[in-house]
Design a protein around this motif. Structure first.
Motif, PDB file in Angstrom:
ATOM      1  N   GLU A 200       0.846  -1.214   0.000  1.00 49.38           N
ATOM      2  CA  GLU A 200       0.000   0.000   0.000  1.00 49.38           C
ATOM      3  C   GLU A 200       0.873   1.253   0.000  1.00 49.38           C
ATOM      4  O   GLU A 200       0.603   2.216  -0.712  1.00 49.38           O
ATOM      5  CB  GLU A 200      -0.924   0.028   1.237  1.00 49.38           C
ATOM      6  N   GLU A 201       1.932   1.230   0.826  1.00 49.09           N
ATOM      7  CA  GLU A 201       2.827   2.403   0.907  1.00 49.09           C
ATOM      8  C   GLU A 201       3.517   2.643  -0.437  1.00 49.09           C
ATOM      9  O   GLU A 201       3.686   3.779  -0.881  1.00 49.09           O
ATOM     10  CB  GLU A 201       3.893   2.174   1.998  1.00 49.09           C
ATOM     11  N   ALA A 204       1.032   4.159  -2.849  1.00 51.36           N
ATOM     12  CA  ALA A 204       0.766   5.566  -2.503  1.00 51.36           C
ATOM     13  C   ALA A 204       1.928   6.452  -2.968  1.00 51.36           C
ATOM     14  O   ALA A 204       1.713   7.556  -3.492  1.00 51.36           O
ATOM     15  CB  ALA A 204       0.557   5.701  -0.991  1.00 51.36           C
ATOM     16  N   GLU A 207       1.972   7.027  -6.689  1.00 49.76           N
ATOM     17  CA  GLU A 207       0.989   8.042  -7.109  1.00 49.76           C
ATOM     18  C   GLU A 207       1.540   9.456  -6.995  1.00 49.76           C
ATOM     19  O   GLU A 207       1.090  10.370  -7.674  1.00 49.76           O
ATOM     20  CB  GLU A 207      -0.283   7.917  -6.273  1.00 49.76           C
ATOM     21  N   GLU A 208       2.512   9.637  -6.110  1.00 53.93           N
ATOM     22  CA  GLU A 208       3.102  10.978  -5.934  1.00 53.93           C
ATOM     23  C   GLU A 208       4.151  11.303  -6.990  1.00 53.93           C
ATOM     24  O   GLU A 208       4.649  12.424  -7.055  1.00 53.93           O
ATOM     25  CB  GLU A 208       3.788  11.061  -4.558  1.00 53.93           C
TER      26      GLU A 208
END
Ligand code: NAP
Length: 247
Positions: A200-201, A204, A207-208
């Motif tokens: 998940e990290e 995330a 996405e940045e």
């Protein structure tokens, strides 16, 4: 492809990760390579085998670059074996993720000693050799966090910010001796340094990144080859960010 034929390059921390990729790209460009590690001999041997498969000469020297005498021994061993060092890549580094207020003195000393003093120690020992030849190229592996700072990586960011200014200042001092000094500032590159991230990290973080994925060691390696080549002969005192547009 840029050519480094006939050159000798020392890549610190080249047993794994970005350092191994840099060593391989440099070997593909035609240079002989000095591989360095501090703990992981098995991985260093893998780098050696891969370079020999490419058809280039390589040796392994174990040395902790954070210790001045070991850095000196590393540089001297490389010169003894190959007769010279044309290129120094200061790549060895360590990270620490956590709040600054939770860190202790030992933890931040290690980061500063490896990431900053390691660069200083190796540069200080190679420069007299490069000055005597009136030629040389140094590339320091910094980080995008050395440009902008990161929460939970405060000392790491400080160590890399210091590497950036060490790079710029040394480049100005060494330019009259025909020694170029630059740095690369990678973003998130897929190595063991980021293995603490769960799925998940990782998603995330991806996405940045405007380019939408982590970088690869070879993305850094190819930029380093360019900086060491004649194509970059008028480039010095620069920090080249390789972060997929993140900062
Ligand atoms: P890594 O996979 O953890 O590999 C670190 C390498 O440095 C290993 O070869 C290790 O040797 C060596 N090393 C550590 N301490 C050393 C010391 N005291 N003396 C000599 N060698 C030492 O790290 P990486 O991700 O490839 O990172 C390489 C460089 O890129 C570091 O400077 C890091 O700060 C920078 N960087 C990484 C990222 C990223 O996302 N991965 C982003 C920006 C910047 P052993 O195998 O013997 O332990």
């Amino acid at each position: 492809m840029e050519s480094l034929t006939g050159k000798v390059a020392l890549v610190t921390g080249s047993s794994r990760g970005i350092g191994r990729s840099i060593a391989l790209e440099i070997a593909k460009a035609g240079a002989s390579v000095v591989i360095n590690y501090t703990n992981n001999e098995k991985e260093a041997i893998k780098t050696l085998e891969e370079i020999r498969k490419i058809g280039r000469a390589a040796i392994i020297v174990k040395a902790d670059v954070s210790v001045y005498e070991q850095a000196k021994m590393l540089i001297n061993s490389a010169i003894e074996h190959f007769g010279k060092i044309d290129i120094l890549i200061n790549n060895a580094g360590v990270s620490y993720i956590g709040l600054f207020m939770d860190m202790n003195e030992k933890q931040w000393e290690r980061i500063i000693n490896v990431n900053l003093n390691g660069v200083i120690n190796c540069s200080h020992n190679v420069i007299p050799h490069m000055v005597s030849k009136k030629a040389g190229c140094i590339v320091n592996v910094s980080s995008m966090w050395g440009n902008v700072g990161a929460s939970c990586e405060v000392i790491y960011s400080a160590s890399k910010g210091a590497v950036n200014l060490f790079t710029k200042a040394l480049a100005k001092e060494m330019a009259p001796s025909n020694i170029r000094v630059n740095a690369v500032a990678p973003g998130v590159i897929d190595t063991e340094m980021n293995s603490f991230l769960n799925k998940e990290e990782r998603e995330a973080l991806e996405e940045e990144i405007p380019i939408g994925k982590f970088g690869k060691g070879e993305d850094v390696g190819k930029t380093v080859v360019f900086l060491c080549s004649d194509a970059a002969k008028y480039i010095t005192a620069q920090i080249i960010t390789i972060d997929g547009g993140m900062n």
